[in-house]
Design a protein around this motif. Structure first.
Motif, PDB file in Angstrom:
ATOM      1  N   LEU A 166       0.828  -1.269   0.179  1.00 43.87           N
ATOM      2  CA  LEU A 166      -0.045  -0.014  -0.164  1.00 43.87           C
ATOM      3  C   LEU A 166       0.734   1.269   0.106  1.00 43.87           C
ATOM      4  O   LEU A 166       0.419   2.222  -0.750  1.00 43.87           O
ATOM      5  N   GLN A 167       1.914   1.208   1.057  1.00 45.33           N
ATOM      6  CA  GLN A 167       2.889   2.420   0.930  1.00 45.33           C
ATOM      7  C   GLN A 167       3.415   2.364  -0.525  1.00 45.33           C
ATOM      8  O   GLN A 167       3.651   3.902  -0.959  1.00 45.33           O
ATOM      9  N   ALA A 168       3.973   1.543  -1.227  1.00 42.18           N
ATOM     10  CA  ALA A 168       4.481   1.702  -2.457  1.00 42.18           C
ATOM     11  C   ALA A 168       3.493   2.314  -3.490  1.00 42.18           C
ATOM     12  O   ALA A 168       3.943   2.847  -4.251  1.00 42.18           O
ATOM     13  N   ALA A 169       2.349   1.503  -3.536  1.00 41.87           N
ATOM     14  CA  ALA A 169       1.343   2.050  -4.341  1.00 41.87           C
ATOM     15  C   ALA A 169       0.813   3.704  -4.406  1.00 41.87           C
ATOM     16  O   ALA A 169       0.884   4.490  -5.192  1.00 41.87           O
ATOM     17  N   GLN A 170       1.124   3.860  -2.942  1.00 45.21           N
ATOM     18  CA  GLN A 170       0.672   5.546  -2.605  1.00 45.21           C
ATOM     19  C   GLN A 170       1.898   6.462  -2.947  1.00 45.21           C
ATOM     20  O   GLN A 170       1.427   7.623  -3.489  1.00 45.21           O
ATOM     21  N   ALA A 171       2.881   5.885  -3.049  1.00 47.16           N
ATOM     22  CA  ALA A 171       4.142   6.690  -3.269  1.00 47.16           C
ATOM     23  C   ALA A 171       4.377   6.990  -5.000  1.00 47.16           C
ATOM     24  O   ALA A 171       4.660   7.911  -5.430  1.00 47.16           O
TER      25      ALA A 171
ATOM     26  N   ALA B 285      -1.738  21.845 -15.498  1.00 48.45           N
ATOM     27  CA  ALA B 285      -0.622  22.346 -15.326  1.00 48.45           C
ATOM     28  C   ALA B 285       0.498  21.292 -14.714  1.00 48.45           C
ATOM     29  O   ALA B 285       1.646  21.567 -14.578  1.00 48.45           O
ATOM     30  N   GLY B 286       0.133  20.060 -15.039  1.00 48.77           N
ATOM     31  CA  GLY B 286       0.991  18.775 -14.657  1.00 48.77           C
ATOM     32  C   GLY B 286       0.692  18.265 -13.339  1.00 48.77           C
ATOM     33  O   GLY B 286      -0.512  18.013 -13.156  1.00 48.77           O
ATOM     34  N   VAL B 287       1.632  17.543 -12.749  1.00 47.15           N
ATOM     35  CA  VAL B 287       1.198  16.525 -11.914  1.00 47.15           C
ATOM     36  C   VAL B 287       2.109  16.660 -10.787  1.00 47.15           C
ATOM     37  O   VAL B 287       3.187  17.320 -10.698  1.00 47.15           O
ATOM     38  N   GLN B 288       1.572  16.395  -9.475  1.00 47.94           N
ATOM     39  CA  GLN B 288       2.517  16.515  -8.220  1.00 47.94           C
ATOM     40  C   GLN B 288       2.265  15.352  -7.482  1.00 47.94           C
ATOM     41  O   GLN B 288       1.250  14.635  -7.555  1.00 47.94           O
ATOM     42  N   PRO B 289       3.258  15.024  -6.438  1.00 49.81           N
ATOM     43  CA  PRO B 289       2.899  13.658  -5.687  1.00 49.81           C
ATOM     44  C   PRO B 289       1.705  13.879  -4.931  1.00 49.81           C
ATOM     45  O   PRO B 289       1.418  15.032  -4.461  1.00 49.81           O
ATOM     46  N   PHE B 290       1.235  12.638  -4.819  1.00 50.52           N
ATOM     47  CA  PHE B 290      -0.020  12.406  -4.021  1.00 50.52           C
ATOM     48  C   PHE B 290       0.265  12.715  -2.456  1.00 50.52           C
ATOM     49  O   PHE B 290       1.148  12.278  -1.990  1.00 50.52           O
TER      50      PHE B 290
END
Length: 81
Positions: free
Chosen positions: A54-59, A73-78
């Motif tokens: 789950l942590q890997a998927a969230q990253a 405008a692009g993407v940002q980390p969740f």
């Protein structure tokens, strides 16, 4: 349980199903003390594996950043917080 695949080889869904089976067996009270200890240890490893997946998927999840005019405008980390 040598006929079962290694925990690290299980998909998230399969690991979760196995964990649910273990919880049900432990809650039923039908397992002997030795079996309960073995099941608890396996369940703890499965929990750790599920949590790591789950942590890997969230990253890897990104959110789309939007400009005031609504255009992308692009993407940002969740950010789960």
């Amino acid at each position: 349980m040598s006929d079962n695949p290694a925990i690290s080889d299980l998909s998230f869904e399969d690991a979760l199903k196995r964990l649910e089976t273990i919880v049900h067996r432990l809650e039923s009270g039908e397992a002997s003390l030795d079996e309960s200890i073995t099941l608890y240890a396996e369940g703890d490893r499965l929990r750790g594996q599920c949590e790591a997946r789950l942590q890997a998927a969230q990253a890897r999840i990104e959110k789309i950043a939007v400009r005031p005019d609504g255009s992308a405008a692009g993407v940002q980390p969740f950010d789960a917080g």
